[in-house]
Design a protein around this motif. Structure first.
Motif, PDB file in Angstrom:
ATOM      1  N   THR A 102       0.826  -1.201   0.000  1.00  0.00           N
ATOM      2  CA  THR A 102       0.000   0.000   0.000  1.00  0.00           C
ATOM      3  C   THR A 102       0.862   1.253   0.000  1.00  0.00           C
ATOM      4  O   THR A 102       0.580   2.224  -0.718  1.00  0.00           O
ATOM      5  CB  THR A 102      -0.938   0.007   1.218  1.00  0.00           C
ATOM      6  N   ALA A 103       1.931   1.251   0.787  1.00  0.00           N
ATOM      7  CA  ALA A 103       2.795   2.433   0.871  1.00  0.00           C
ATOM      8  C   ALA A 103       3.406   2.769  -0.478  1.00  0.00           C
ATOM      9  O   ALA A 103       3.445   3.937  -0.888  1.00  0.00           O
ATOM     10  CB  ALA A 103       3.889   2.197   1.908  1.00  0.00           C
ATOM     11  N   CYS A 104       3.879   1.753  -1.195  1.00  0.00           N
ATOM     12  CA  CYS A 104       4.480   1.984  -2.507  1.00  0.00           C
ATOM     13  C   CYS A 104       3.442   2.461  -3.509  1.00  0.00           C
ATOM     14  O   CYS A 104       3.690   3.395  -4.288  1.00  0.00           O
ATOM     15  CB  CYS A 104       5.160   0.711  -2.998  1.00  0.00           C
ATOM     16  N   GLU A 105       2.281   1.854  -3.496  1.00  0.00           N
ATOM     17  CA  GLU A 105       1.214   2.256  -4.420  1.00  0.00           C
ATOM     18  C   GLU A 105       0.807   3.714  -4.178  1.00  0.00           C
ATOM     19  O   GLU A 105       0.638   4.500  -5.117  1.00  0.00           O
ATOM     20  CB  GLU A 105      -0.002   1.337  -4.264  1.00  0.00           C
ATOM     21  N   GLN A 106       0.666   4.083  -2.908  1.00  0.00           N
ATOM     22  CA  GLN A 106       0.244   5.446  -2.598  1.00  0.00           C
ATOM     23  C   GLN A 106       1.307   6.471  -2.970  1.00  0.00           C
ATOM     24  O   GLN A 106       0.992   7.539  -3.499  1.00  0.00           O
ATOM     25  CB  GLN A 106      -0.107   5.548  -1.113  1.00  0.00           C
ATOM     26  N   LEU A 111       3.346  10.670  -6.808  1.00  0.00           N
ATOM     27  CA  LEU A 111       4.380  11.153  -7.708  1.00  0.00           C
ATOM     28  C   LEU A 111       3.863  11.337  -9.129  1.00  0.00           C
ATOM     29  O   LEU A 111       4.133  12.360  -9.782  1.00  0.00           O
ATOM     30  CB  LEU A 111       5.574  10.193  -7.699  1.00  0.00           C
ATOM     31  N   VAL A 112       3.118  10.361  -9.618  1.00  0.00           N
ATOM     32  CA  VAL A 112       2.562  10.465 -10.966  1.00  0.00           C
ATOM     33  C   VAL A 112       1.584  11.637 -11.061  1.00  0.00           C
ATOM     34  O   VAL A 112       1.631  12.435 -12.002  1.00  0.00           O
ATOM     35  CB  VAL A 112       1.890   9.136 -11.367  1.00  0.00           C
ATOM     36  N   ASP A 113       0.720  11.767 -10.071  1.00  0.00           N
ATOM     37  CA  ASP A 113      -0.249  12.869 -10.085  1.00  0.00           C
ATOM     38  C   ASP A 113       0.431  14.235 -10.012  1.00  0.00           C
ATOM     39  O   ASP A 113      -0.073  15.223 -10.567  1.00  0.00           O
ATOM     40  CB  ASP A 113      -1.231  12.722  -8.914  1.00  0.00           C
ATOM     41  N   SER A 114       1.590  14.295  -9.354  1.00  0.00           N
ATOM     42  CA  SER A 114       2.290  15.579  -9.213  1.00  0.00           C
ATOM     43  C   SER A 114       2.838  16.099 -10.535  1.00  0.00           C
ATOM     44  O   SER A 114       3.235  17.268 -10.627  1.00  0.00           O
ATOM     45  CB  SER A 114       3.435  15.442  -8.206  1.00  0.00           C
ATOM     46  N   ARG A 121       4.175   6.202 -14.706  1.00  0.00           N
ATOM     47  CA  ARG A 121       4.496   5.278 -13.623  1.00  0.00           C
ATOM     48  C   ARG A 121       5.796   5.704 -12.950  1.00  0.00           C
ATOM     49  O   ARG A 121       6.613   6.415 -13.532  1.00  0.00           O
ATOM     50  CB  ARG A 121       4.639   3.840 -14.129  1.00  0.00           C
ATOM     51  N   ALA A 122       5.977   5.211 -11.709  1.00  0.00           N
ATOM     52  CA  ALA A 122       7.180   5.500 -10.931  1.00  0.00           C
ATOM     53  C   ALA A 122       7.830   4.200 -10.497  1.00  0.00           C
ATOM     54  O   ALA A 122       7.144   3.224 -10.170  1.00  0.00           O
ATOM     55  CB  ALA A 122       6.835   6.353  -9.708  1.00  0.00           C
ATOM     56  N   PHE A 123       9.145   4.192 -10.495  1.00  0.00           N
ATOM     57  CA  PHE A 123       9.952   3.031 -10.117  1.00  0.00           C
ATOM     58  C   PHE A 123      10.804   3.476  -8.938  1.00  0.00           C
ATOM     59  O   PHE A 123      11.622   4.395  -9.062  1.00  0.00           O
ATOM     60  CB  PHE A 123      10.823   2.630 -11.313  1.00  0.00           C
ATOM     61  N   ARG A 281      12.621  21.551  -4.447  1.00  0.00           N
ATOM     62  CA  ARG A 281      13.788  22.357  -4.073  1.00  0.00           C
ATOM     63  C   ARG A 281      13.794  23.734  -4.743  1.00  0.00           C
ATOM     64  O   ARG A 281      14.275  24.715  -4.172  1.00  0.00           O
ATOM     65  CB  ARG A 281      15.065  21.577  -4.437  1.00  0.00           C
ATOM     66  N   THR A 282      13.224  23.830  -5.944  1.00  0.00           N
ATOM     67  CA  THR A 282      13.247  25.112  -6.662  1.00  0.00           C
ATOM     68  C   THR A 282      11.916  25.853  -6.605  1.00  0.00           C
ATOM     69  O   THR A 282      11.759  26.881  -7.256  1.00  0.00           O
ATOM     70  CB  THR A 282      13.642  24.904  -8.140  1.00  0.00           C
ATOM     71  N   GLY A 283      10.955  25.325  -5.847  1.00  0.00           N
ATOM     72  CA  GLY A 283       9.681  26.020  -5.680  1.00  0.00           C
ATOM     73  C   GLY A 283       8.512  25.361  -6.364  1.00  0.00           C
ATOM     74  O   GLY A 283       7.353  25.728  -6.113  1.00  0.00           O
ATOM     75  N   THR A 284       8.762  24.411  -7.245  1.00  0.00           N
ATOM     76  CA  THR A 284       7.714  23.559  -7.818  1.00  0.00           C
ATOM     77  C   THR A 284       8.124  22.117  -7.546  1.00  0.00           C
ATOM     78  O   THR A 284       9.310  21.833  -7.340  1.00  0.00           O
ATOM     79  CB  THR A 284       7.551  23.784  -9.337  1.00  0.00           C
ATOM     80  N   VAL A 285       7.151  21.212  -7.564  1.00  0.00           N
ATOM     81  CA  VAL A 285       7.490  19.819  -7.241  1.00  0.00           C
ATOM     82  C   VAL A 285       8.618  19.330  -8.136  1.00  0.00           C
ATOM     83  O   VAL A 285       9.582  18.716  -7.681  1.00  0.00           O
ATOM     84  CB  VAL A 285       6.258  18.904  -7.352  1.00  0.00           C
ATOM     85  N   HIS A 286       8.503  19.617  -9.434  1.00  0.00           N
ATOM     86  CA  HIS A 286       9.524  19.207 -10.394  1.00  0.00           C
ATOM     87  C   HIS A 286      10.151  20.445 -11.023  1.00  0.00           C
ATOM     88  O   HIS A 286       9.445  21.387 -11.400  1.00  0.00           O
ATOM     89  CB  HIS A 286       8.921  18.302 -11.459  1.00  0.00           C
TER      90      HIS A 286
END
Length: 488
Positions: A102-106, A111-114, A121-123, A281-286
């Motif tokens: 559950t932790a990995c899925e959440q 991350l994908v939604d961000s 997908r995220a690895f 770190r720069t003010g946006t998630v990515h």
């Protein structure tokens, strides 16, 4: 001979008169740890409290760099500790060849939604170096499975000089930092070449506009594709803001749009390394969300978990994921501890705290204040050549001559000595992140500031005051040859 200083400073010594005498056997160390520097006795951290670290001798160090730009919500947050403990009580390990958690899925959903729907997908892995290795292998496998016409000849990568993408052999090969590469060149893959970084302070000519500079760099990349054979290149790899190797250097406007156009022209992928500059770190998630481009593959790390657990990751676009899904249906890569539930729980808690407390708004609000204060205090210093960065990610380049931007000789170890003085003297009690090789991979010095996202305005003022006094006093003492006298 060389001798190593307290934080890794290498000091030249005269060779012994009799070269045939055996080297003296060093005393038995008190530590059983294989430290980065084997001749040193490191101070121990006994606890962390917000923006401060408390050492075993009682010193309270203001952590102005978050370690290596990691501690994004500060130290000792009980909410993260509780999330980690709860996960350990539930299940601590997940063999991802058989199960998910559950932790990995959440976390991966967050991350994908961000990314606003751009990534699919995220690895999840345990370090930035692992993430870069995975990204390179993913790029290669994408071209092997690309339908209806696979492209098996694509085996090469193009990256940039004065870059750092990790310490494992594949990641080290992609990086362009000479000093880190030199011992291991014979072991590294030879399928990586490098072009110039976008580094306006040292690379942009006085007569060039930003647009002309961008055009020149894009033309250089285009020529490298042509030289290698465009059909042989998997991807171009770059940090949106170059961290450890250059000291928080952002690109000039329009650079990444031009670079992406060259990649698209030749059918290559664009890989962004956001291990150091990403996850807020720069003010946006990515960081790429401020560049007007979207990468095909992205690595993340450091601030994803804020140092509470070792965790990093790779984000893959829909095209990448769809290609593998329709092909073999598998990524031929894996780690024993990938998607580790405890690491994922810690990272999810950190990201929830950042979101719930709107900490990126704090970064966007106080980032310009940090920049302005640094410019006011150090902008005119004769040995500060450049101050650059974005958000809560700032670099100060230190030079021997401000007019010519001439660096100090590598043997002076200026950045490391400043970092050492910041820790060893009670007058400063501040941690900054030192870097070398700024100019050409060997010469050049900078320090990096990367405060926690929840740093207050008062703490930002304190950071700038201590850093300014640290730099001023260091060079004043160095000028009269009395550096040791300012250490307490």
């Amino acid at each position: 001979m060389q001798e190593t200083g307290r934080l890794g400073t290498v000091v030249s010594r005269q060779p012994a008169e009799k070269q045939d005498e055996p080297a003296p056997v060093p005393p038995t160390p008190s530590s059983a740890v294989f430290h980065r520097q084997l001749r040193l006795a490191f101070p121990a951290i006994v606890r962390g409290e917000g923006s401060y670290l408390v050492l075993d001798d009682g010193r309270r160090i203001l952590d102005a760099s978050g370690g290596a730009a990691v501690a994004c919500i500060g130290h000792g947050d009980a909410r993260v500790a509780e999330a980690v403990l709860a996960q350990m009580k539930t299940v601590a390990y997940c063999a991802t060849i058989f199960y998910t958690s559950t932790a990995c899925e959440q976390l991966c959903r967050f991350l994908v939604d961000s990314t606003g729907g751009h990534m699919a997908r995220a690895f999840i892995v345990c370090s930035g170096s692992e993430a870069m290795e995975a990204a390179m292998k993913l790029a290669r496998q994408y071209f092997l499975e690309k339908a209806p016409h696979p492209e098996p000849r694509r085996t090469r990568f193009i990256a940039r000089n004065q870059s750092y993408h990790g310490i494992t052999l594949g990641a080290l090969a992609v990086g362009g930092h000479e000093a880190r590469r030199q011992f291991f060149e014979p072991l590294m893959p030879s399928n990586v070449t490098h072009v110039s970084p976008c580094f306006s302070y040292r690379g942009k000519a006085a007569c060039e506009s930003d647009a002309q500079y961008v055009a020149r760099l894009a033309a250089e990349l285009d020529a490298e594709f042509q030289r290698l054979g465009p059909e042989t290149v998997c991807a171009f790899v770059a940090e949106p803001i170059v961290g450890a190797a250059l000291g928080a250097v952002p690109s000039v406007p329009g650079y990444f749009k031009a670079i992406q156009a060259v990649c698209r022209k030749y059918g290559a992928l664009l890989i962004f390394d956001e291990v150091m500059c990403g996850m807020g770190r720069t003010g946006t998630v990515h960081a790429w969300q401020q560049e007007g481009v979207v990468p095909d593959i992205q690595t993340i790390g450091k601030c994803i978990g804020g140092g509470y657990q070792p965790i990093a990751g790779v984000l893959a676009s829909h095209d990448i994921v769809d290609t593998l899904t329709k092909g073999t249906g598998a990524f031929v890569h894996g780690h024993t501890y990938q998607g580790h539930p405890v690491g994922c729980a810690a990272a999810l808690a950190v990201q929830q705290i950042i979101a719930e407390e709107n900490l990126l708004a704090n970064v966007r609000e106080l980032g310009p204040a940090l920049a302005s204060l640094l410019a006011q205090r150090l902008g005119n210093h004769p040995h500060v050549g450049d101050i650059r960065g974005r958000g809560f990610f700032w670099g100060i380049e230190l030079v021997q001559d401000k007019e010519t931007a001439r660096p100090f000789p590598p043997g002076d170890h200026v950045a490391m000595e400043i970092a050492e003085l910041g820790l060893s003297s009670a007058d400063y009690a501040i941690a900054v992140y030192p870097g070398t090789g700024t100019v050409d991979g060997r010469s050049g010095d900078h320090i990096i500031l990367a405060p926690a996202y929840n740093a207050t305005r008062a703490e930002i003022h304190t950071i700038v005051d201590r850093v300014a006094r640290l730099v001023e006093d260091y060079f004043a003492a160095k000028q009269v040859g009395r550096l040791e006298q300012v250490k307490l």
